[in-house]
Design an enzyme around this catalytic site. Structure first.
Site, PDB file in Angstrom:
ATOM      1  N   THR A  29      83.519  32.250  27.590  1.00 50.29           N
ATOM      2  CA  THR A  29      84.665  32.644  27.874  1.00 50.29           C
ATOM      3  C   THR A  29      84.844  32.871  29.279  1.00 50.29           C
ATOM      4  O   THR A  29      84.374  32.796  30.392  1.00 50.29           O
ATOM      5  CB  THR A  29      84.897  34.114  27.177  1.00 50.29           C
ATOM      6  OG1 THR A  29      84.138  35.103  27.946  1.00 50.29           O
ATOM      7  CG2 THR A  29      84.724  34.266  25.979  1.00 50.29           C
ATOM      8  N   ASP A  30      86.389  32.913  29.571  1.00 47.79           N
ATOM      9  CA  ASP A  30      86.952  33.291  30.848  1.00 47.79           C
ATOM     10  C   ASP A  30      86.712  34.725  31.194  1.00 47.79           C
ATOM     11  O   ASP A  30      86.263  35.606  30.342  1.00 47.79           O
ATOM     12  CB  ASP A  30      88.259  32.685  31.296  1.00 47.79           C
ATOM     13  CG  ASP A  30      89.268  33.362  30.278  1.00 47.79           C
ATOM     14  OD1 ASP A  30      89.125  34.415  29.823  1.00 47.79           O
ATOM     15  OD2 ASP A  30      90.420  32.680  30.221  1.00 47.79           O
ATOM     16  N   ALA A  31      87.241  35.311  32.366  1.00 49.72           N
ATOM     17  CA  ALA A  31      87.357  36.841  32.754  1.00 49.72           C
ATOM     18  C   ALA A  31      88.146  37.672  31.813  1.00 49.72           C
ATOM     19  O   ALA A  31      87.659  38.795  31.635  1.00 49.72           O
ATOM     20  CB  ALA A  31      87.755  36.845  34.251  1.00 49.72           C
ATOM     21  N   GLY A  32      88.794  37.064  31.098  1.00 49.70           N
ATOM     22  CA  GLY A  32      89.798  37.593  30.023  1.00 49.70           C
ATOM     23  C   GLY A  32      89.333  37.745  28.706  1.00 49.70           C
ATOM     24  O   GLY A  32      89.881  38.274  27.649  1.00 49.70           O
TER      25      GLY A  32
END
Length: 148
Positions: A29-32
């Site tokens: 995943t990304d930071a979100g």
């Protein structure tokens, strides 16, 4: 339409689609907490490998016994909804079309009943040494219901 367990994978007896459960980890995943778009390609490749393994054609037997490998020639992908950190996904794979040296594979990424991603992958069968197109091995064609 009850699914039966085959090892840790699911095969629905009423349909031909193979399904691989995949948990979304932080690294996906990304930071979100949203799965990267390219990570779905990794998920789908794992499902294709496990699908072939379930059919009796692991990567080693394809190379050593049948002297072939499969390479992605093209793919079309449609992202419908995002997968999120810690989701349990099911990634499907099934043969949509079989030519002499190619297999078109229909794949989906599902979260419960929701379809997150639809993809069509064209894989070409090539000689393990030459990397030139060759016929899909007859035993695999037979397993897929398309005798030579």
């Amino acid at each position: 339409m009850k699914a039966t367990e085959v090892d840790k994978f699911t095969v629905n007896p009423d349909e031909t689609a193979f399904s691989l459960p995949i948990r979304v980890y932080y690294q996906d995943t990304d930071a979100g907490g949203v799965v990267y778009h390219s990570t779905y390609l990794d998920f789908m490749e794992r499902a294709r490998y496990e699908w072939l393994r379930q059919l009796g054609f692991d990567i080693h037997s394809l190379i050593q016994v049948h002297k072939v490998i499969f390479m992605v020639r093209s793919l079309s992908i449609e992202y419908l909804k995002p997968a999120l950190l810690d989701d349990l996904l099911h990634v499907t794979a099934e043969a949509a079309e079989i030519g002499s040296s190619r297999i078109v594979i229909s794949q989906q990424v599902l979260r419960g009943p929701a379809t997150l991603v639809n993809a069509t992958v064209q894989a070409v069968c090539v000689g393990a040494g030459s990397l030139k197109p060759v016929r899909v091995p007859a035993p695999l064609r037979h397993q897929l219901g398309k005798p030579s």
